[in-house]
Structure formats: structure tokens, C-alpha cells
Design a protein around this motif. Structure first.
Motif, PDB file in Angstrom:
ATOM      1  N   THR A  26       0.833  -1.194   0.000  1.00  0.00           N
ATOM      2  CA  THR A  26       0.000   0.000   0.000  1.00  0.00           C
ATOM      3  C   THR A  26       0.869   1.247   0.000  1.00  0.00           C
ATOM      4  O   THR A  26       2.034   1.209   0.394  1.00  0.00           O
ATOM      5  CB  THR A  26      -0.924   0.029   1.234  1.00  0.00           C
ATOM      6  N   ASN A  27       0.271   2.340  -0.439  1.00  0.00           N
ATOM      7  CA  ASN A  27       0.976   3.613  -0.487  1.00  0.00           C
ATOM      8  C   ASN A  27      -0.062   4.725  -0.420  1.00  0.00           C
ATOM      9  O   ASN A  27      -1.247   4.496  -0.658  1.00  0.00           O
ATOM     10  CB  ASN A  27       1.800   3.716  -1.774  1.00  0.00           C
ATOM     11  N   GLN A  28       0.374   5.924  -0.103  1.00  0.00           N
ATOM     12  CA  GLN A  28      -0.550   7.051  -0.096  1.00  0.00           C
ATOM     13  C   GLN A  28       0.227   8.336  -0.365  1.00  0.00           C
ATOM     14  O   GLN A  28       1.456   8.365  -0.327  1.00  0.00           O
ATOM     15  CB  GLN A  28      -1.307   7.131   1.224  1.00  0.00           C
ATOM     16  N   ILE A  31       1.630  11.283   4.659  1.00  0.00           N
ATOM     17  CA  ILE A  31       1.349  10.613   5.929  1.00  0.00           C
ATOM     18  C   ILE A  31       1.142  11.653   7.019  1.00  0.00           C
ATOM     19  O   ILE A  31       2.041  12.461   7.301  1.00  0.00           O
ATOM     20  CB  ILE A  31       2.500   9.667   6.320  1.00  0.00           C
ATOM     21  N   THR A  41      -0.004   5.579   8.626  1.00  0.00           N
ATOM     22  CA  THR A  41       0.514   5.043   7.375  1.00  0.00           C
ATOM     23  C   THR A  41      -0.554   4.265   6.590  1.00  0.00           C
ATOM     24  O   THR A  41      -1.587   3.862   7.125  1.00  0.00           O
ATOM     25  CB  THR A  41       1.706   4.119   7.658  1.00  0.00           C
ATOM     26  N   SER A  42      -0.250   4.007   5.315  1.00  0.00           N
ATOM     27  CA  SER A  42      -1.231   3.430   4.394  1.00  0.00           C
ATOM     28  C   SER A  42      -1.635   2.006   4.768  1.00  0.00           C
ATOM     29  O   SER A  42      -2.767   1.585   4.500  1.00  0.00           O
ATOM     30  CB  SER A  42      -0.673   3.445   2.974  1.00  0.00           C
ATOM     31  N   ASP A  43      -0.740   1.233   5.389  1.00  0.00           N
ATOM     32  CA  ASP A  43      -1.036  -0.157   5.716  1.00  0.00           C
ATOM     33  C   ASP A  43      -2.104  -0.299   6.796  1.00  0.00           C
ATOM     34  O   ASP A  43      -2.674  -1.386   6.967  1.00  0.00           O
ATOM     35  CB  ASP A  43       0.238  -0.876   6.158  1.00  0.00           C
ATOM     36  N   THR A  54      -5.776   4.972   8.392  1.00  0.00           N
ATOM     37  CA  THR A  54      -4.761   5.718   7.670  1.00  0.00           C
ATOM     38  C   THR A  54      -5.257   7.147   7.483  1.00  0.00           C
ATOM     39  O   THR A  54      -6.461   7.410   7.526  1.00  0.00           O
ATOM     40  CB  THR A  54      -4.455   5.075   6.302  1.00  0.00           C
ATOM     41  N   THR A  56      -4.006  10.952   5.377  1.00  0.00           N
ATOM     42  CA  THR A  56      -3.055  11.829   4.692  1.00  0.00           C
ATOM     43  C   THR A  56      -3.123  13.210   5.330  1.00  0.00           C
ATOM     44  O   THR A  56      -3.995  13.487   6.155  1.00  0.00           O
ATOM     45  CB  THR A  56      -3.371  11.959   3.194  1.00  0.00           C
ATOM     46  N   TRP A  64      -4.881   7.123  -1.826  1.00  0.00           N
ATOM     47  CA  TRP A  64      -4.413   5.878  -1.202  1.00  0.00           C
ATOM     48  C   TRP A  64      -4.472   4.793  -2.262  1.00  0.00           C
ATOM     49  O   TRP A  64      -5.410   4.724  -3.046  1.00  0.00           O
ATOM     50  CB  TRP A  64      -5.301   5.523  -0.020  1.00  0.00           C
ATOM     51  N   THR A 136      -7.040   2.432  -6.456  1.00  0.00           N
ATOM     52  CA  THR A 136      -6.691   3.743  -5.919  1.00  0.00           C
ATOM     53  C   THR A 136      -7.946   4.477  -5.485  1.00  0.00           C
ATOM     54  O   THR A 136      -8.934   4.507  -6.219  1.00  0.00           O
ATOM     55  CB  THR A 136      -5.950   4.591  -6.975  1.00  0.00           C
TER      56      THR A 136
END
Length: 272
Positions: A26-28, A31, A41-43, A54, A56, A64, A136
Motif C-alpha cells: 500500500t501507499n498514499q 502521511i 501510514t497506508s497499511d 490511515t 493523509t 491511497w 486507488t
């Protein structure tokens, strides 16, 4: 009898299951970090705990993303947000695609979230014809994006490709595949590109041979199964069209195609 057969076929066509998100990535876009230095965080959106979210920072087009590490036909996506600041993500958009790049034009819009229900599971469904590797969630507003838990249901697409972890020249690789009643891999679209990428990631060499050859005298590229070259994914620095070259895919990075001397010995991918 006819109705029972139809009923069974309908069940089979919608026989999807919950995708196990352990092992996915996962990513975003950013944070958020609170006053206690806790990072959202994204996880946290796929940890199985609806009370851990999570988050942002406040920004335009916060997003995300999850990499399912496979190609899936998606039947539904579920999102839960507990009551808290910025939990209402009405207006957010869900996209499904094959590229990790933040480029909505390359992805298919799965859903625009309408009246998001805080404290409840929000279920977004499709007819099962939407496929991709990356999902996404984008918030096209200048606000933080909050996700407490995401669940995804669908069916994994079985790969028609097989990585061979042996080092061979391009001609040797082609002969090996054909001796096994297969062929070197041909890529026709973003879907097959992604399936080949997933095999290439397991290679022991930095590049893997594809079934894309070059006829020097005609300056002509061809797939070994005679399919037309309708989809291309060359690296910008892939070199000039010279003699004795064939196409190889990067193991890592963006998995672009490169023009390599056909006498190099690389791992290769066969089409089953």
C-alpha cells in the motif's frame, strides 16, 4: 432442468471471494503525524482493525493505493470509517488499473462515492468485468483522505505465463519454450503486460527475454506468435534499432522493454 443449469451458471459467474490483503503493498500521497509522533501510514487501512485508520495530510487530490500483486476481476470494494474528524469521504473516487503511476486517465473509474455512511460498511459493487492490479482511492478536494478499513472481493486471473530461471540467448529461449509446447511471451495490452511483469519480478537476471524479435534488413519488430505489435512499452533509452537485438523486460522498476543483444544470456518467460 434448463432453469437449474442457468441458476448454476449464474452462481459460477459471480463466485468471487474475499481477497487476502496480507502481502500486498500500500501507499498514499502523504502521511499525517499526530502530536504523539504517531504516523497514520497506508497499511493501517488493511490491518483488519476498523479502529486503526490511515490518514493523509490536508492536500488537493490526496490518494491511497493498494497493489494486489496479481490481476483480479473485482466484484466489490468495501470501506469502513469510524466516527472521527474527516471520516466522511463523500465525493472520493475509486479507480482500478494496471499502472502504479498516479494517472487517472489510464485507469477505469470504479465508483464515485456518494453519501458515505460513517460507522458502517459502505459496499461498492460491479458486474465483475472490471479488472486490474492496482486500486486507488482519490479525494479530488483539498482535504485529508481517511480510510479505517478496506476489503476487496474478486477473482484472481490465472497467469498464462511462466518464468524460466535459466540463462539462455534469445534463440535458445525460443527453442526451449517451443520444445515444451509453449512459446516466448507475447504482450498485447496492459493486462498481459502486467501478468508478464509479475513473472519478471521473480527473475534472477536484471532483464528477461520476451517473444519480440527484430528483422534487421526490414527494420521490423515482430512477436514470435505472429501477433501484430499493437501495444508497446519501450524504455526511452532503449537504444537504436540495430541488428542482432531482441526485446527484454526490466525485472524491476517500471518493467519497460529494452533492446538487448540477442546473444546475451537471460532468464525468459514462456507463454503456456
Amino acid at each position: 432442468m434448463l432453469w437449474s443449469l442457468l441458476f448454476c451458471s449464474l452462481i459460477a459467474s459471480f463466485n468471487t471471494e474475499s481477497i487476502q490483503l496480507n502481502g500486498t503493498e500500500t501507499n498514499q500521497s502523504s502521511i499525517y503525524e499526530d502530536g504523539n509522533k504517531l504516523k497514520y501510514t497506508s497499511d493501517r487501512a488493511v490491518d483488519g482493525d476498523v479502529d486503526i485508520c490511515t490518514n493523509t495530510v490536508e492536500e488537493m487530490n490526496s490518494w491511497w493505493r493498494i497493489d494486489l500483486m496479481g490481476v483480479y476481476r473485482i466484484s466489490s470494494i468495501q470501506i469502513f470509517n469510524k466516527p472521527s474528524t474527516h471520516s466522511d469521504i463523500s465525493g472520493a473516487e475509486i479507480y482500478i488499473g494496471y499502472s502504479p503511476e498516479f494517472n487517472r486517465t489510464a485507469d477505469l473509474k470504479f465508483e464515485t462515492i456518494g453519501n458515505f455512511q460513517i460507522g458502517n460498511w459502505n459496499n461498492f459493487t460491479s458486474n465483475g468485468n472490471v479488472s486490474g492490479r492496482y486500486i486507488t482511492v482519490i479525494y479530488p478536494k483539498e482535504k485529508p483522505l481517511v480510510l479505517c478499513e478496506v476489503k476487496i472481493n474478486g477473482t484472481k486471473e490465472e497467469s498464462p505465463f511462466m518464468l524460466i530461471q535459466e540463462n539462455k540467448t534469445w534463440e535458445e529461449a525460443l527453442s526451449y519454450c517451443r520444445a515444451q509446447n509453449m512459446d516466448l511471451a507475447s504482450i498485447f495490452d496492459a493486462n498481459t503486460q502486467t501478468l508478464v511483469e509479475l513473472e519478471a519480478m521473480k527473475a534472477t537476471t536484471d532483464f528477461v527475454w520476451l517473444g519480440l524479435g527484430h528483422i534487421c534488413i526490414l527494420d521490423f519488430w515482430f512477436w514470435v506468435n505472429d501477433h501484430c505489435l499493437t501495444f508497446e512499452y519501450w524504455a526511452l533509452e532503449s537504444g537504436t534499432d540495430v541488428c542482432d537485438v531482441s526485446a527484454a523486460m526490466e525485472k524491476n522498476g517500471e518493467h519497460h522493454w529494452h533492446k538487448k543483444n540477442a546473444d546475451q544470456q537471460l532468464n525468459f518467460i514462456c507463454a503456456k
